[in-house]
Design an enzyme around this catalytic site. Structure first.
Site, PDB file in Angstrom:
ATOM      1  N   ALA A  48     -90.938   6.845 -21.539  1.00 44.12           N
ATOM      2  CA  ALA A  48     -92.410   6.862 -21.512  1.00 44.12           C
ATOM      3  C   ALA A  48     -92.946   5.508 -21.093  1.00 44.12           C
ATOM      4  CB  ALA A  48     -92.947   7.238 -22.891  1.00 44.12           C
ATOM      5  N   ALA A  49     -92.239   4.856 -20.151  1.00 46.31           N
ATOM      6  CA  ALA A  49     -92.663   3.509 -19.769  1.00 46.31           C
ATOM      7  C   ALA A  49     -93.693   3.536 -18.648  1.00 46.31           C
ATOM      8  CB  ALA A  49     -91.454   2.689 -19.347  1.00 46.31           C
ATOM      9  N   GLY A  50     -93.778   4.653 -17.929  1.00 42.86           N
ATOM     10  CA  GLY A  50     -94.663   4.700 -16.760  1.00 42.86           C
ATOM     11  C   GLY A  50     -96.131   4.631 -17.142  1.00 42.86           C
ATOM     12  N   ARG A 105    -101.631   8.556 -11.634  1.00 44.29           N
ATOM     13  CA  ARG A 105    -102.501   9.662 -11.234  1.00 44.29           C
ATOM     14  C   ARG A 105    -103.467  10.125 -12.328  1.00 44.29           C
ATOM     15  NH1 ARG A 105     -98.098  13.532  -8.825  1.00 44.29           N
ATOM     16  NH2 ARG A 105     -96.716  12.053  -9.857  1.00 44.29           N
ATOM     17  N   GLN A 121     -89.156  -1.413 -21.861  1.00 43.00           N
ATOM     18  CA  GLN A 121     -88.694  -1.580 -20.481  1.00 43.00           C
ATOM     19  C   GLN A 121     -89.814  -2.338 -19.756  1.00 43.00           C
ATOM     20  OE1 GLN A 121     -88.774   1.812 -17.863  1.00 43.00           O
ATOM     21  NE2 GLN A 121     -87.015   1.083 -16.674  1.00 43.00           N
ATOM     22  N   GLY A 143     -85.012  16.367  -8.059  1.00 38.73           N
ATOM     23  CA  GLY A 143     -83.587  16.223  -7.792  1.00 38.73           C
ATOM     24  C   GLY A 143     -82.971  17.613  -7.718  1.00 38.73           C
ATOM     25  N   TYR A 197    -132.762  17.986 -45.072  1.00 38.34           N
ATOM     26  CA  TYR A 197    -131.826  16.882 -44.894  1.00 38.34           C
ATOM     27  C   TYR A 197    -131.394  16.403 -46.266  1.00 38.34           C
ATOM     28  CZ  TYR A 197    -129.635  12.461 -44.209  1.00 38.34           C
ATOM     29  OH  TYR A 197    -128.724  11.448 -44.274  1.00 38.34           O
ATOM     30  N   ALA A 207    -136.889  25.165 -48.985  1.00 39.50           N
ATOM     31  CA  ALA A 207    -136.963  24.905 -47.547  1.00 39.50           C
ATOM     32  C   ALA A 207    -137.708  23.606 -47.265  1.00 39.50           C
ATOM     33  CB  ALA A 207    -137.683  26.055 -46.856  1.00 39.50           C
ATOM     34  N   ASN A 246    -133.270   8.901 -47.944  1.00 39.18           N
ATOM     35  CA  ASN A 246    -132.172   8.091 -48.483  1.00 39.18           C
ATOM     36  C   ASN A 246    -132.130   6.681 -47.913  1.00 39.18           C
ATOM     37  OD1 ASN A 246    -131.511   9.173 -45.925  1.00 39.18           O
ATOM     38  ND2 ASN A 246    -129.339   8.823 -46.294  1.00 39.18           N
TER      39      ASN A 246
HETATM   40  C1  UD1 Z   1     -86.634  12.246 -12.000  1.00 40.05           C
HETATM   41  C2  UD1 Z   1     -85.204  12.620 -11.678  1.00 40.05           C
HETATM   42  C3  UD1 Z   1     -85.200  13.885 -10.839  1.00 40.05           C
HETATM   43  C4  UD1 Z   1     -85.898  14.992 -11.567  1.00 40.05           C
HETATM   44  C5  UD1 Z   1     -87.303  14.568 -11.966  1.00 40.05           C
HETATM   45  C6  UD1 Z   1     -87.925  15.593 -12.855  1.00 40.05           C
HETATM   46  C7  UD1 Z   1     -84.063  10.499 -11.530  1.00 40.05           C
HETATM   47  C8  UD1 Z   1     -83.492   9.463 -10.644  1.00 40.05           C
HETATM   48  N1  UD1 Z   1     -84.613  11.542 -10.950  1.00 40.05           N
HETATM   49  O1  UD1 Z   1     -87.288  11.999 -10.784  1.00 40.05           O
HETATM   50  O2  UD1 Z   1     -83.856  14.280 -10.563  1.00 40.05           O
HETATM   51  O3  UD1 Z   1     -85.940  16.158 -10.772  1.00 40.05           O
HETATM   52  O4  UD1 Z   1     -87.264  13.339 -12.701  1.00 40.05           O
HETATM   53  O5  UD1 Z   1     -89.239  15.225 -13.136  1.00 40.05           O
HETATM   54  O6  UD1 Z   1     -83.937  10.393 -12.734  1.00 40.05           O
HETATM   55  N2  UD1 Z   1     -89.550   6.326 -16.282  1.00 40.05           N
HETATM   56  C9  UD1 Z   1     -89.462   5.188 -17.027  1.00 40.05           C
HETATM   57  N3  UD1 Z   1     -88.982   4.045 -16.462  1.00 40.05           N
HETATM   58  C10 UD1 Z   1     -88.591   3.998 -15.165  1.00 40.05           C
HETATM   59  C11 UD1 Z   1     -88.697   5.166 -14.384  1.00 40.05           C
HETATM   60  C12 UD1 Z   1     -89.185   6.317 -14.972  1.00 40.05           C
HETATM   61  O7  UD1 Z   1     -89.798   5.190 -18.214  1.00 40.05           O
HETATM   62  O8  UD1 Z   1     -88.177   2.930 -14.745  1.00 40.05           O
HETATM   63  C13 UD1 Z   1     -90.071   7.541 -16.881  1.00 40.05           C
HETATM   64  C14 UD1 Z   1     -91.413   7.922 -16.301  1.00 40.05           C
HETATM   65  O9  UD1 Z   1     -92.470   7.401 -17.102  1.00 40.05           O
HETATM   66  C15 UD1 Z   1     -91.376   9.435 -16.323  1.00 40.05           C
HETATM   67  C16 UD1 Z   1     -89.898   9.771 -16.241  1.00 40.05           C
HETATM   68  O10 UD1 Z   1     -89.198   8.603 -16.574  1.00 40.05           O
HETATM   69  O11 UD1 Z   1     -91.853   9.961 -17.548  1.00 40.05           O
HETATM   70  C17 UD1 Z   1     -89.507  10.299 -14.875  1.00 40.05           C
HETATM   71  O12 UD1 Z   1     -89.723   9.305 -13.939  1.00 40.05           O
HETATM   72  P1  UD1 Z   1     -90.122   9.629 -12.451  1.00 40.05           P
HETATM   73  O13 UD1 Z   1     -90.237   8.377 -11.696  1.00 40.05           O
HETATM   74  O14 UD1 Z   1     -91.241  10.581 -12.430  1.00 40.05           O
HETATM   75  O15 UD1 Z   1     -88.795  10.399 -11.974  1.00 40.05           O
HETATM   76  P2  UD1 Z   1     -88.605  11.090 -10.584  1.00 40.05           P
HETATM   77  O16 UD1 Z   1     -88.294  10.065  -9.591  1.00 40.05           O
HETATM   78  O17 UD1 Z   1     -89.721  12.001 -10.318  1.00 40.05           O
END
Ligand code: UD1
Ligand code: CA
Length: 482
Positions: free
Chosen positions: A12-14, A18, A79, A144, A367, A381, A387
């Site tokens: 959950a680092a992202g 969007r 991270q 993937g 009230y 009523a 207050n």
């Molecule tokens: C990844 C998979 C892909 C899969 C897809 C499903 C890899 C290389 N690829 O792709 O095969 O089909 O997910 O959604 O794993 N995150 C971090 N730190 C990072 C990178 C990502 O915490 O350095 C977290 C993001 O916040 C996100 C999740 O990992 O919640 C997935 O990352 P994202 O970059 O969306 O992965 P994809 O490249 O789409």
């Protein structure tokens, strides 16, 4: 803990660009709870003993939330730079305890994943190193792809960017959820290299390494439960799905829920409660057996005891509605309102920080702020608790069985004794003793024929004015045509 310990690792680092928000994506709310809570909850329900959440953007807020919500069961790992999913899991490894046997790898933004599917991953046979979910998509772009050999065994995952034309045609994709032997995972992560189009450490590269040593176990799961939330349109769709799931879970538990009522994730309902069309239940709201919440009510952190009835379009927050009490229609219960058994608050009544003891009633247009109303008292009523003096709030205390006549103002601090009577239209500024009567009005006088004479005068004045206006208009017109 046994040696069979399972730890969920949740990425959950992202930032979630969007979402177009300064707030971390996983803190955006779905059914009243941050997104990340759902996957954690699913992992714990599936048998994970604890979890490590990998945080980056907005980490203070994410950590504070997780600490507050889950306590020691959920830890965090940082991270700093997002260098790929493999790098993210690497960052989590030091937070795994030495007795951890299995790591359940998940994403924080997939709230619809089912605990049952994760439980299948967790129950990976001993001789295997890795199990994963797969799913089939008509439009696999971006995911993937799952590469299998002639015997159907998974051999690798290929990212969209790195895939050949032929590989891109594969519609079996990787949702990104795996259960991995912890010792193998440590070795495999150490061996990862950024030799791909993005120069990242791909977690997916561990699949080929595992496949070289033991068969990969895979389970096909429904695409509708696996998708990540990337923008607010997806968030809204997922929320609809989750609201429907929540409502159906309560229906199966014996609650009547009509139409499009929206029940948030933390709400508790008892069998035989009835929730009507258009109701919104939020926060830690609880509706007990046999209580009915009628059309359009909005409740936030409200307890509704057994048999209580909230009539349509009542809005209540941080309040407690006692057994068999009645509220509304169109009542507004603000924080710290407490209604005793059988108490009644009717239409256009606003309450705040007030207790109505058993059987007390305020049926219309009042009230009632900062006070206490004794059992069986009746508030007429249009009664107002005055207050606030512009600086401080003051209390109004009304005794048992007291009767407050309509259109009275009670100027706080004030107390009305048990059984006292306040005459209609009284402005009460002095305490009223038990069984006493307070009245403050000028004595009524009737003037015979006065209304008729008054009407005559007023009619004559109006006729004179109309005549003058007509003459002025005519003069102005004559002048213009000269
Ligand atoms: C990844 C998979 C892909 C899969 C897809 C499903 C890899 C290389 N690829 O792709 O095969 O089909 O997910 O959604 O794993 N995150 C971090 N730190 C990072 C990178 C990502 O915490 O350095 C977290 C993001 O916040 C996100 C999740 O990992 O919640 C997935 O990352 P994202 O970059 O969306 O992965 P994809 O490249 O789409
Ligand atoms: Ca993605």
């Amino acid at each position: 803990m046994s040696s069979e310990k399972v730890t969920a690792v949740i990425l959950a680092a992202g930032l979630g660009t969007r979402m177009k928000s300064p707030r971390a994506k996983v803190l955006h709310e779905l059914c009243g709870r941050p997104l990340v809570d759902f996957v954690i909850q699913a992992a714990l329900s599936a048998g994970a003993d604890d979890a490590v959440v990998v945080v980056g953007h907005q980490r203070q807020e994410v950590c504070a939330h997780l600490q507050d919500r889950f306590g020691v069961q959920v830890r965090t790992a940082v991270q700093d730079e997002q260098r790929g999913t493999g790098h993210a899991v690497r960052c989590a490894m030091p937070a795994l305890t030495s007795d951890c046997k299995t790591a359940l790898l998940l994403y924080g933004d997939t709230p619809l994943v089912l605990a049952d599917d994760l439980a299948r991953l967790v129950s990976r046979p001993d001789e295997t190193l890795l199990s994963m979910l797969t799913c089939r998509l008509d439009e696999p772009h971006g995911y993937g792809r799952i590469l299998r050999d002639e015997d159907g065994r998974i051999v690798a995952i290929r990212e969209q960017r790195d895939a050949t034309e032929g590989e891109r045609k594969i519609n079996e994709v990787n949702p990104g959820m795996y259960s991995v032997d912890a010792n193998f995972l440590r070795e495999a992560l150490a061996a990862l290299e950024p030799n791909n189009e993005q120069g990242e450490l791909y977690l997916t590269d561990i699949i080929a390494m595992a496949a070289a040593r033991a068969p990969i176990v895979s389970f096909d799961a429904a695409a509708s439960t696996l998708g990540g939330i990337n923008d607010r349109a997806q968030l809204a769709t997922a929320e609809q799905t989750m609201h429907a799931r929540i409502a159906n879970r309560w229906r199966r538990a014996g609650v009547t829920i009509r139409g499009n009522a929206r029940i948030d994730a933390d709400v508790q309902l008892e069998p035989d409660a009835c929730i009507e069309q258009g109701v919104v239940l939020r926060g830690q709201t609880r509706v007990c057996a046999g209580a009915r919440v009628d059309v359009g009510c909005v409740l936030d952190d409200v307890v509704v005891d057994a048999g209580a009835y909230l009539k349509p379009y009542s809005v209540c927050s941080a309040s407690h509605i006692g057994p068999n009490a009645q509220v509304g229609p169109l009542a507004h219960l603000r924080p710290d309102t407490k209604l005793g058994r059988g108490a009644k608050v009717g239409n256009f009544v606003e309450t705040k920080n007030v207790v109505l003891h058993e059987g007390a009633k305020a049926s219309h247009l009042s009230y009632l702020g900062d006070g206490e109303i004794g059992a069986g008292a009746n508030i007429g009523a249009g009664t107002i608790f005055c207050n606030y003096d512009g600086f401080q709030k003051h209390r109004t205390v009304i005794g048992e069985g007291a009767f407050i006549g309509s259109d009275s103002q009670l100027v706080a601090p004030i107390s009305i004794g048990d059984g006292a009577y306040v005459a209609t239209g009284t402005t009460v500024t002095k305490d009223v003793p038990a069984d006493g009567l307070a009245i403050s009005r000028t004595r009524q006088e009737n003037k015979e024929g006065y209304a008729k004479r008054l009407r005559g005068r007023l009619q004559a004045a109006k006729a004179a004015k109309d005549a003058k206006d007509a003459k002025d208009a005519k003069d102005a017109k004559d002048e213009a045509s000269d």
